[in-house]
Design an enzyme around this catalytic site. Structure first.
Site, PDB file in Angstrom:
ATOM      1  CE  LYS A 140      -3.969   2.400   1.271  1.00  0.00           C
ATOM      2  NZ  LYS A 140      -3.571   2.994  -0.033  1.00  0.00           N
ATOM      3  CE  LYS A 151       5.163   6.844   5.201  1.00  0.00           C
ATOM      4  NZ  LYS A 151       4.576   7.863   4.274  1.00  0.00           N
ATOM      5  CE  LYS A 193       4.846   7.316  -1.925  1.00  0.00           C
ATOM      6  NZ  LYS A 193       4.374   7.573  -0.515  1.00  0.00           N
ATOM      7  CB  THR A 245      -1.110  13.227   5.875  1.00  0.00           C
ATOM      8  OG1 THR A 245      -1.629  12.100   5.205  1.00  0.00           O
ATOM      9  CG2 THR A 245       0.230  13.018   6.230  1.00  0.00           C
ATOM     10  CG  ASN A 303      -3.912  16.790   1.977  1.00  0.00           C
ATOM     11  OD1 ASN A 303      -3.596  16.241   2.794  1.00  0.00           O
ATOM     12  ND2 ASN A 303      -5.276  17.272   2.014  1.00  0.00           N
ATOM     13  CB  SER A 311      -5.029   4.661   3.185  1.00  0.00           C
ATOM     14  OG  SER A 311      -5.033   5.824   2.332  1.00  0.00           O
TER      15      SER A 311
HETATM   16  N1  GLU Z   1       1.059   8.925   0.345  1.00  0.00           N
HETATM   17  C1  GLU Z   1       0.845   8.896   1.563  1.00  0.00           C
HETATM   18  C2  GLU Z   1       2.080   8.479   2.343  1.00  0.00           C
HETATM   19  O1  GLU Z   1       3.275   8.725   1.793  1.00  0.00           O
HETATM   20  C3  GLU Z   1      -0.321   7.993   1.853  1.00  0.00           C
HETATM   21  C4  GLU Z   1      -0.256   6.526   1.326  1.00  0.00           C
HETATM   22  C5  GLU Z   1      -1.555   5.766   1.344  1.00  0.00           C
HETATM   23  O2  GLU Z   1      -2.596   6.276   1.843  1.00  0.00           O
HETATM   24  O3  GLU Z   1      -1.740   4.393   1.262  1.00  0.00           O
HETATM   25  O4  GLU Z   1       2.105   7.804   3.383  1.00  0.00           O
END
Ligand code: GLU
Length: 436
Positions: free
Chosen positions: A82, A106, A118, A202, A233, A361
């Site tokens: 994810k 994370k 990613k 976030t 954002n 998410s």
């Molecule tokens: N792009 C965000 C991050 O770097 C969110 C990723 C997501 O929601 O899957 O954590």
């Protein structure tokens, strides 16, 4: 016709630093500090899958421009991979690889049953018309369709990608598959299965970690000041929630410049100004300031919320803040990090600080699979539980191992992944002891 050569793996990002090398060094260092075998590092150092796609788009002038995109999946032992999709001219193979590893860490730190992924497209979306952007978004999803899906890999927004774009992407995926699959992407508009609170998540998470750090440092947030680099954002939501806690935000910068006000910026007005399509740096109710000067301001909290390598050997020596909250991914270089450590600045590392996005998410994906939706209050409560859990685990590791917060974060993440590696039989007991 401009130069059409795309960036390749050997290209280096800003400040000549390669984020994949940086994350690899930190992984290795942390595996050693945990007294685990180098075999663990050997597994973690490379993503399991990387796809490069070509994205030909007929531009408004009739010409075809062939963009390059990637999707990278690091490891899926805890669950499907994810992570977001970024549209940026500096996207490179090594950047998406590094970002996918950060996503694994994370999710592991926050105890989410997910792996790291990613994606990215090498493009400056500001140069595209809305029609071109929609076609590029749809083409990208078509090209990565074979490797994504709610049980495989779930994309989301990242730098320069929005809920509206997630809407185009899910529509393309659903059209291809012939039925609605809401859990294939997160961060989508609420009306088509997005989660309440995702847009704010976030920034909300960043502020929760700042609250926890302030408690450790016995700082009164209502008497504190902050500066924020980046007003997308994440930057703007962080500003909103800090402002609500009474923190005075003295400065905000964006790609075009910055603004400063000694008495504190009027954040609700600034957010409305940006919503109307203006740049934060054009806000006339303040003085202008350069990005470099912003880093050196006398503020209590400094928040990089833009891109990689911003706190480096040039900017770090001037930093006077007590807390650096890394809302961006990879904003600090190893040299910058060493300087922050020497100055005894409390760093909230990116893989904790900005993990609120992937956490909500995850909630979105869960709600999609139940087809039953929670209230915003419930989501915010669950987000807080996960963020506080992550913060406390890292702080405990820092105190036990007498190391810096970033190292502790890597160690907590690696430990969690190691348990899954063990449970799946990827590693033996002998891998749990160091090489010496
Ligand atoms: N792009 C965000 C991050 O770097 C969110 C990723 C997501 O929601 O899957 O954590």
């Amino acid at each position: 016709m401009g130069n059409k050569r795309d960036k390749t793996e050997s290209d280096l990002t800003t400040h000549g630093l390669n984020p994949y090398k940086i994350v690899n060094d930190l992984l290795q260092e942390s595996v050693e500090k945990l007294k685990l075998n180098n075999n663990i590092y050997e597994i973690l150092r490379k993503p399991m899958r990387l796809l490069e796609v070509s994205l030909p788009v007929r531009m408004d002038n009739g010409e075809i421009q062939n963009f390059t995109g990637y999707r990278c999946q690091h490891i899926d032992i805890l669950g499907p991979t994810k992570g977001g999709i970024r549209f940026h001219p500096d996207v490179s193979v090594d950047e998406v690889k590094a970002l996918s590893i950060w996503m694994s860490l994370k999710s592991a730190i926050l105890d989410l049953p997910l792996g790291g992924g990613k994606g990215g497209v090498i493009v400056d979306p500001a140069q595209l018309s809305e029609r071109e952007l929609e076609i590029l978004s749809r083409t990208y999803i078509r090209k990565i369709t074979p490797i994504i899906g709610p049980q495989k890999d779930i994309p989301a927004p990242d730098v320069n990608t929005t809920p509206e774009m997630m809407g185009w992407m899910i529509d393309e995926f659903d059209q291809l598959r012939g039925y609605n699959i809401p859990g294939m992407i997160t961060g989508k508009p609420v009306i088509i299965g997005g989660s309440l609170g995702r847009l704010e998540a976030t920034g909300r998470g960043v502020v929760l970690t700042i609250r926890e750090a302030a408690e450790v440092l016995k700082m009164d947030l209502s008497k504190s000041t902050a500066a924020i680099q980046g007003f997308g954002n994440v930057g703007s939501m962080t500003a909103k929630f800090l402002d609500e806690l009474g923190v005075k935000i003295l400065s905000v910068t964006d790609a075009k410049g910055g603004i400063y006000k000694k008495e504190g910026l009027n954040i609700p007005e600034l957010i409305d100004f940006v919503k109307e399509g203006n740049l934060a740096s054009e806000f006339s109710e303040a003085e202008s300031i350069s990005n470099e000067d912003m880093f050196g301001l006398e503020v209590d909290i400094l928040i990089p919320a833009a891109i990689e390598n911003q706190i480096n050997k040039d900017t770090a020596p001037n930093i006077k803040a007590k807390i650096v909250a890394e809302a961006a991914n990879g904003p600090t270089t190893p040299e910058g990090d060493a300087i922050l450590e020497e100055k005894e600045i409390f760093v909230i590392p990116d893989i904790l600080c900005n993990a609120g996005g992937v956490t909500v998410s995850y909630f979105e994906w869960v709600q999609n699979s139940m087809n039953y939706y929670w209230s915003e209050k419930e989501i915010n409560q669950k987000l807080e539980e996960h963020m506080v859990f992550g913060f406390e685990s890292i702080l405990k590791m820092r105190d036990e191992e007498n190391c810096r917060m970033r190292q502790a974060a890597y160690m907590v993440g690696i430990n969690h992944i190691v348990k899954a590696l063990s449970a799946r039989g990827w590693i033996k007991d002998s891998d749990l002891t160091s090489n010496e």
